[in-house]
Design a protein around this motif. Structure first.
Motif, short mmCIF file in Angstrom:
data_model
loop_
_atom_site.label_atom_id
_atom_site.label_comp_id
_atom_site.label_asym_id
_atom_site.label_seq_id
_atom_site.Cartn_x
_atom_site.Cartn_y
_atom_site.Cartn_z
N ALA A 392 59.87 -17.69 50.95
CA ALA A 392 58.56 -17.71 50.30
C ALA A 392 58.64 -17.36 48.82
CB ALA A 392 57.61 -16.74 51.01
N GLY A 393 59.86 -17.13 48.32
CA GLY A 393 60.03 -16.80 46.91
C GLY A 393 59.78 -15.34 46.60
N GLU A 394 59.77 -14.47 47.62
CA GLU A 394 59.53 -13.04 47.41
C GLU A 394 60.86 -12.30 47.25
OE1 GLU A 394 55.58 -12.34 50.15
OE2 GLU A 394 57.54 -12.45 51.15
N PHE A 395 60.91 -11.35 46.33
CA PHE A 395 62.09 -10.51 46.17
C PHE A 395 62.08 -9.37 47.20
CE2 PHE A 395 61.74 -12.28 41.83
CZ PHE A 395 63.01 -12.80 41.71
N TYR A 396 63.27 -8.95 47.59
CA TYR A 396 63.36 -7.80 48.49
C TYR A 396 62.80 -6.57 47.79
CZ TYR A 396 65.28 -4.79 52.13
OH TYR A 396 65.42 -3.91 53.16
N ALA A 397 63.17 -6.38 46.55
CA ALA A 397 62.58 -5.38 45.65
C ALA A 397 62.85 -3.94 46.09
CB ALA A 397 61.08 -5.61 45.50
N GLU A 398 62.61 -3.02 45.15
CA GLU A 398 62.88 -1.61 45.40
C GLU A 398 61.98 -1.04 46.49
OE1 GLU A 398 62.70 -3.02 42.50
OE2 GLU A 398 64.62 -2.56 41.50
N GLN A 399 60.73 -1.52 46.58
CA GLN A 399 59.81 -0.96 47.57
C GLN A 399 60.33 -1.17 48.99
OE1 GLN A 399 59.04 -2.96 45.12
NE2 GLN A 399 57.58 -1.86 43.78
N ARG A 400 60.82 -2.37 49.31
CA ARG A 400 61.35 -2.63 50.65
C ARG A 400 62.63 -1.82 50.89
NH1 ARG A 400 59.25 -7.69 49.23
NH2 ARG A 400 57.75 -8.52 50.73
N LEU A 401 63.47 -1.71 49.85
CA LEU A 401 64.68 -0.93 50.00
C LEU A 401 64.35 0.53 50.29
CD1 LEU A 401 67.74 -0.56 49.90
CD2 LEU A 401 67.57 -0.38 47.40
N GLU A 402 63.36 1.09 49.60
CA GLU A 402 62.98 2.48 49.82
C GLU A 402 62.45 2.69 51.23
OE1 GLU A 402 60.25 3.36 46.71
OE2 GLU A 402 61.75 3.15 45.11
N ARG A 403 61.66 1.72 51.74
CA ARG A 403 61.15 1.85 53.11
C ARG A 403 62.30 1.79 54.11
NH1 ARG A 403 56.86 -1.57 51.23
NH2 ARG A 403 57.84 -3.39 52.22
N ALA A 404 63.29 0.93 53.85
CA ALA A 404 64.45 0.84 54.74
C ALA A 404 65.24 2.13 54.73
CB ALA A 404 65.33 -0.34 54.33
N LEU A 405 65.44 2.72 53.56
CA LEU A 405 66.23 3.95 53.46
C LEU A 405 65.51 5.15 54.07
CD1 LEU A 405 67.65 3.58 49.82
CD2 LEU A 405 68.89 3.25 51.98
N SER A 406 64.18 5.09 54.11
CA SER A 406 63.42 6.24 54.61
C SER A 406 63.67 6.48 56.09
CB SER A 406 61.92 6.03 54.37
OG SER A 406 61.44 4.92 55.15
N VAL A 407 64.13 5.48 56.82
CA VAL A 407 64.41 5.66 58.25
C VAL A 407 65.90 5.85 58.50
CG1 VAL A 407 62.38 4.32 58.91
CG2 VAL A 407 64.57 3.15 58.64
N CYS A 408 66.67 6.01 57.43
CA CYS A 408 68.12 6.14 57.57
C CYS A 408 68.63 7.53 57.24
CB CYS A 408 68.83 5.13 56.65
SG CYS A 408 68.56 3.40 57.07
N ALA A 409 67.73 8.48 57.00
CA ALA A 409 68.15 9.78 56.49
C ALA A 409 69.12 10.49 57.42
CB ALA A 409 66.92 10.66 56.24
N ASP A 410 68.97 10.32 58.71
CA ASP A 410 69.82 11.04 59.65
C ASP A 410 70.98 10.20 60.17
OD1 ASP A 410 68.17 13.30 59.48
OD2 ASP A 410 66.79 12.48 60.97
N LEU A 411 71.19 9.02 59.60
CA LEU A 411 72.28 8.15 60.05
C LEU A 411 73.56 8.46 59.28
CD1 LEU A 411 70.42 4.71 60.28
CD2 LEU A 411 70.79 6.40 62.09
N SER A 412 74.68 8.03 59.84
CA SER A 412 75.95 8.17 59.14
C SER A 412 75.99 7.19 57.97
CB SER A 412 77.11 7.89 60.09
OG SER A 412 77.10 6.51 60.48
#
Length: 448
Positions: A392-412
């Motif tokens: 659709a021409g949308e960038f992944y962008a920092e906002q999506r990356l931040e949301r992805a990282l927010s659920v990874c805090a306790d992962l290796s």
């Protein structure tokens, strides 16, 4: 489309079926012209020397050629019209009076076609062996073709000894040209396969330059380190590296070269080597560690020398003490990393961003110092992640990356990198990768 013009009062009984919309009318004469006018046109045609240019009638008296061809029609084909197609039945020989034809052995728009100039002919092979057409013949420009039915060819034209000799000459030349085309295609294929092998070797060499596993810190607490780099081409311009100094400090870097492919890969390799060499050379006699900005000063000066291609690299370089968690870093124009904290919180590792390396020799760099707490993870990446685009021409962008990282805090560290790359692939879908993707996660384990 094509237009058919007749220039004699007799016509062949069997002619190739014309495409829809084709019109028949006398050559350069208004509809209803008299037979006498058509005969006068024959004389004009001979005077213009059409027959003399035809390869099949080379060195044959014009009067004989005129008599042999007087019943054959002329058709005009517009540019890019397909005259013959593979698999269709052909009952005519086509002689080119004006324009140019292309013969494609596979697709009608394939590269490296065989060109037929004025005087050449097509269709003779299918007339001789009785088999369907084996190639596409396309009118490159507006073409005028003399159409010779196979009955007239066998009964009236070929029995002439001169025509038979010329036909052999034409077929021999055609065969040689075909052979040359095939050989050229084979050479190109071999060259392509050789290039692919070299690129594969280059990819393997580049992969071997990147650390395959986390280094062990001598006499210090271990760190969880994981990194991955996915080039957009066979080889890429992203880079990452990590290594320990004698005192146990972890040096690490993530960078992005301004180009892609082999040139970027070479610049990437040069950058990695210079960082390692400079970092070890700058250690003081008393064992004091150099500051990241001092290292960047030297690396930048080296990259600015002999840089005729004007390439540059953004680079995040850090030095982490596993025991205290003190992180000193310098950011040369790179994306700021994230710190994954407890409870799903993330924060940007802010700091002064200088110009990329390799741009100006007098660029000023600055060292920033923070502490990475136990249980926190540092995530460093290249813009191939945030600038990835979906259908659709949308960038992944920092906002999506931040949301992805927010659920990874306790992962290796390995799980963090794998999760981000997997979610990115799901977002992009079938869109081809346009830039190199690099991610590194460094986790300082909590107290046991």
């Amino acid at each position: 489309m094509y237009v058919e013009r007749r220039f004699a009062h007799r016509s062949s009984k069997r002619e190739r079926r014309k495409p829809a919309g084709a019109r028949d009318f006398p050559l350069d004469l208004p509809g209803g012209a008299s037979v006498a006018a058509e005969r006068r046109l024959l004389v004009d045609r001979r005077r213009l020397g059409y027959e003399s240019a035809l390869q099949l009638f080379r060195d044959i008296p014009p009067d004989i050629v005129q008599e042999l061809l007087e019943s054959c029609p002329v058709r005009e084909f517009a540019a890019e019209t397909i005259v013959l197609s593979p698999g269709e039945t052909n009952e005519h020989i086509y002689m080119l009076l004006a324009g140019r034809l292309r013969v494609h052995l596979d697709a009608f728009d394939s590269a490296n076609p065989i060109l037929i100039d004025v005087g050449g002919c097509i269709g003779e092979l299918s007339i001789i062996d009785g088999k369907p057409v084996s190639a596409y013949v396309v009118a490159e420009q507006g073409c005028r073709l003399l159409i010779v039915p196979q009955q007239a060819f066998w009964a009236r034209i070929l029995p002439n000894p001169g025509v038979a000799r010329n036909l052999l000459r034409v077929l021999t030349e055609r065969m040689r040209r075909n052979n040359d085309t095939v050989l050229q295609g084979m050479r190109q294929q071999l060259a392509y396969e050789h290039l692919q092998k070299e690129l594969q070797f280059a990819r393997e060499i580049q992969a071997s330059m990147l650390p395959a596993h986390a280094p062990v810190a001598p006499g210090a607490a271990a760190l969880e380190i994981w990194a991955a780099m996915e080039p957009a081409r066979e080889v890429g311009g992203d880079l990452y590296d990590f290594f320990h100094l004698d005192q146990g400090e972890l040096c690490f870097l993530v960078g992005d070269v301004s180009d892609k492919g082999l040139p970027a890969a070479l610049f990437m390799a040069r950058t990695m080597d210079i960082v390692r060499v400079v970092t070890r050379l700058l250690r003081g006699k008393d064992g004091a560690l150099p500051r990241p900005d001092e290292i960047m000063d030297c690396v930048n000066a080296e990259l600015c020398q002999n840089n005729a291609s004007c390439m540059f690299v953004t680079l995040f370089f850090g030095m982490l003490d596993p025991r205290s968690g003190v992180l000193r870093y310098c950011n040369a124009g790179h994306n700021p990393p994230y710190v994954l904290c407890g409870g799903g919180a993330t924060k940007v590792l802010d700091g002064v961003r200088s110009a990329p390396l390799g741009v100006k020799a007098d660029t000023a760099f600055r060292t920033v110092s923070v502490t990475l707490a136990r249980g926190e993870t540092l995530f460093v990446y290249s813009d191939g992640i945030t600038e990835a685009m979906n259908g659709a021409g949308e960038f992944y962008a920092e906002q999506r990356l931040e949301r992805a990282l927010s659920v990874c805090a306790d992962l290796s560290s390995k799980e963090v990198v794998a999760s981000v790359i997997a979610w990115l692939a799901e977002f992009v879908g079938e869109v081809p990768q346009s830039d190199d993707i690099t991610a590194m996660a460094i986790r300082r384990p909590g107290a046991s």
